[in-house]
Scaffold this motif. Structure first.
Motif, PDB file in Angstrom:
ATOM      1  N   UNK A 247       0.712  -1.497  -0.336  1.00 34.47           N
ATOM      2  CA  UNK A 247       0.260  -0.311  -0.277  1.00 34.47           C
ATOM      3  C   UNK A 247       0.878   1.868   0.021  1.00 34.47           C
ATOM      4  N   UNK A 248       2.070   1.079   0.422  1.00 38.55           N
ATOM      5  CA  UNK A 248       3.258   1.909   0.548  1.00 38.55           C
ATOM      6  C   UNK A 248       3.574   2.631  -1.473  1.00 38.55           C
ATOM      7  N   UNK A 249       3.650   1.943  -2.031  1.00 39.91           N
ATOM      8  CA  UNK A 249       4.262   1.528  -2.934  1.00 39.91           C
ATOM      9  C   UNK A 249       3.185   2.253  -4.182  1.00 39.91           C
ATOM     10  N   UNK A 250       2.636   1.189  -3.887  1.00 39.06           N
ATOM     11  CA  UNK A 250       0.970   2.035  -4.697  1.00 39.06           C
ATOM     12  C   UNK A 250       0.787   3.425  -5.373  1.00 39.06           C
ATOM     13  N   UNK A 251       1.002   4.342  -4.041  1.00 38.12           N
ATOM     14  CA  UNK A 251       1.059   5.327  -3.861  1.00 38.12           C
ATOM     15  C   UNK A 251       1.900   6.384  -4.814  1.00 38.12           C
ATOM     16  N   UNK A 252       2.824   5.752  -5.496  1.00 34.67           N
ATOM     17  CA  UNK A 252       3.909   6.551  -5.284  1.00 34.67           C
ATOM     18  C   UNK A 252       3.921   5.541  -7.617  1.00 34.67           C
ATOM     19  N   UNK A 253       2.572   4.724  -8.252  1.00 34.54           N
ATOM     20  CA  UNK A 253       2.683   3.981  -9.024  1.00 34.54           C
ATOM     21  C   UNK A 253       3.020   4.451 -10.640  1.00 34.54           C
ATOM     22  N   UNK A 254       1.873   5.846 -10.121  1.00 38.53           N
ATOM     23  CA  UNK A 254       2.188   6.394 -11.736  1.00 38.53           C
ATOM     24  C   UNK A 254       3.594   7.081 -11.550  1.00 38.53           C
ATOM     25  N   UNK A 394      -3.221  -8.843   4.321  1.00 41.68           N
ATOM     26  CA  UNK A 394      -2.057  -9.327   3.361  1.00 41.68           C
ATOM     27  C   UNK A 394      -3.323  -9.953   1.921  1.00 41.68           C
ATOM     28  N   UNK A 395      -4.263 -10.297   2.731  1.00 35.37           N
ATOM     29  CA  UNK A 395      -5.148 -10.575   1.889  1.00 35.37           C
ATOM     30  C   UNK A 395      -6.802 -10.205   1.586  1.00 35.37           C
ATOM     31  N   UNK A 396      -6.530  -9.286   2.833  1.00 36.25           N
ATOM     32  CA  UNK A 396      -7.501  -8.098   2.199  1.00 36.25           C
ATOM     33  C   UNK A 396      -7.438  -7.122   1.012  1.00 36.25           C
ATOM     34  N   UNK A 397      -5.968  -6.686   1.333  1.00 37.35           N
ATOM     35  CA  UNK A 397      -5.606  -5.737   0.182  1.00 37.35           C
ATOM     36  C   UNK A 397      -5.941  -5.757  -0.674  1.00 37.35           C
ATOM     37  N   UNK A 398      -5.931  -4.427  -1.262  1.00 43.92           N
ATOM     38  CA  UNK A 398      -6.625  -4.015  -2.854  1.00 43.92           C
ATOM     39  C   UNK A 398      -5.259  -3.652  -3.242  1.00 43.92           C
ATOM     40  N   UNK A 399      -4.474  -3.745  -3.703  1.00 43.30           N
ATOM     41  CA  UNK A 399      -3.350  -3.127  -4.599  1.00 43.30           C
ATOM     42  C   UNK A 399      -3.722  -2.656  -6.482  1.00 43.30           C
TER      43      UNK A 399
END
Length: 399
Positions: A247-254, A394-399
């Motif tokens: 969830x930390x990394x996806x904030x910088x995905x763009x 982990x299993x409930x997280x949506x990436x």
């Protein structure tokens, strides 16, 4: 007598006739003047009215024209600015597309070179896009550390495969080969890999002083095998919360080129014999100087563009004594966004525990004094119990 009488009688009549004629003439003249004056006045008034009307119309036309020019004058800069902005955006888009194509071409060449060199190739014929590849740096002597990681924060067996398929997260222990190819150390790792299937073997000879080279080869190998948004390196004595990392990394995905970690600037150690001695200390200026900003080596992540850059240029990237310094040096001259996130370097309990209770779950936890969790084999389960995010996260997280 008669002639005298006639002459005498006609004289007054002639006089009267003259007077009447004179008066009649004067009257006619005055009447003519009056009529002429009236006739000339009316057209003049009509002419004046027409002139005034025409003048008003002309002024209105001039005013409308001026107003239109004013409006056009006001709109013209906006229109020009809009066109320039569109052109600039189009140029940027084209430049980005060209850059991406160049990177893909270079990556393809690097992959071809890796195949020719005998390096591992992609595990699947049709490459899918993953969120991240997490490489856990390990050594031949770290079997117990690996087991402590497997027993806590790294899913095993079917759960690891499910993590790859459903969440797009690849996790592997990263290790090279011993100086004696096919020796007892290599065979031990091969047996361990047959049991767990969680190793990424590198074409690299293991050694503590070769960590910078190992880091280059890891990124080059990982980017050739898996198409991911991020490539992560973590040590095997660090506790990690995988869902929080994702969830930390996806904030910088763009963002195209990001370098994420706990940024630091430690002293350049010129004294021989000390830990983290820098043989090339003279390159950093006078004694007592500090390194440029770079992510601490316990855990950091880079975007695909940067991993591809390392893969393409691995033969010319300079290696310093410390791998975290080397990585920072490779990016110092590039257009890279450095992201300093302190959740990637929390302390072990009670630090990470307090933060978790406050709702600020840590990504990674370790002890600065040990550059990892002190006595990690014995303490990893305790750190996981007190600072772990919980398996359900982990299993409930949506990436």
């Amino acid at each position: 007598m008669s002639w005298k009488s006639r002459g005498f009688d006609s004289a007054p009549k002639s006089l009267i006739s003259r007077k009447l004629t004179l008066l009649l003439c004067i009257g006619c003249f005055c009447a003519g003047m009056l009529f002429t004056s009236r006739m000339s006045t009316e057209p003049e008034e009509k002419g004046l009215f027409r002139r005034a009307t025409m003048e008003d119309g002309r002024q209105n036309l001039i005013k409308e024209d001026c107003d239109q020019k004013t409006k056009d004058g006001k709109n013209e800069p906006k229109s020009i600015f809009g066109e320039v902005s569109k052109t600039h955006h189009a140029v940027q888009t084209l430049d980005k597309t060209i850059s991406n194509l160049e990177m893909e071409l270079a990556a393809a060449r690097a992959t071809q070179e890796s195949i020719m060199d005998g390096s591992p190739v992609s595990e699947s014929s049709s490459k899918r896009r993953y969120l991240m590849v997490v490489g856990v740096n390990t050594a031949f002597s770290s079997r117990k550390r690996r087991d402590s990681v497997r027993a806590t924060w790294m899913p095993q067996g079917d759960k690891r495969k499910k993590l790859e398929e459903e969440k797009g997260i690849i996790m592997r222990f990263v290790i090279g080969h011993s100086a004696t190819a096919g020796g007892i150390l290599d065979k031990a790792v091969e047996a361990e890999d047959q049991k767990h299937g969680d190793f990424l073997r590198l074409e690299h000879v293991e050694g503590y002083l070769e960590l910078s080279a190992k880091t280059k080869i890891y990124f080059a190998t990982a980017v050739a095998m898996w198409d991911a948004d991020f490539y992560v390196k973590v040590d095997d004595d660090v506790h990690v919360n995988i869902a929080t990392l994702g969830t930390t990394l996806i904030r910088h995905r763009s963002k195209p080129r990001v370098y994420i970690g706990c940024m630091k600037s430690g002293p350049v150690l010129a004294q021989k014999g000390v830990r983290y001695h820098e043989p090339e200390h003279w390159k950093f200026g006078d004694d007592g100087n500090k390194y440029f900003r770079h992510a601490t080596g316990q855990l950091y992540a880079i975007s695909k563009d940067l991993a591809t850059y390392v893969a393409i240029n691995k033969h010319v990237l300079h290696k310093y004594a410390n791998e975290d310094v080397s990585l920072g040096a490779w990016f110092i001259g590039l257009d890279v966004e450095h992201i300093d996130d302190r959740r990637l370097c929390c302390g072990t309990p009670p630090d990470c525990e307090w933060k978790a209770q406050a709702g600020n779950v840590c990504v990674a936890s370790f002890d600065w004094t040990c550059s990892g969790v002190c006595k990690s084999v014995e303490r990893m389960k305790e750190v996981h119990r007190r600072c772990g995010e919980g398996e359900s996260a982990l299993w409930s997280a949506a990436f």
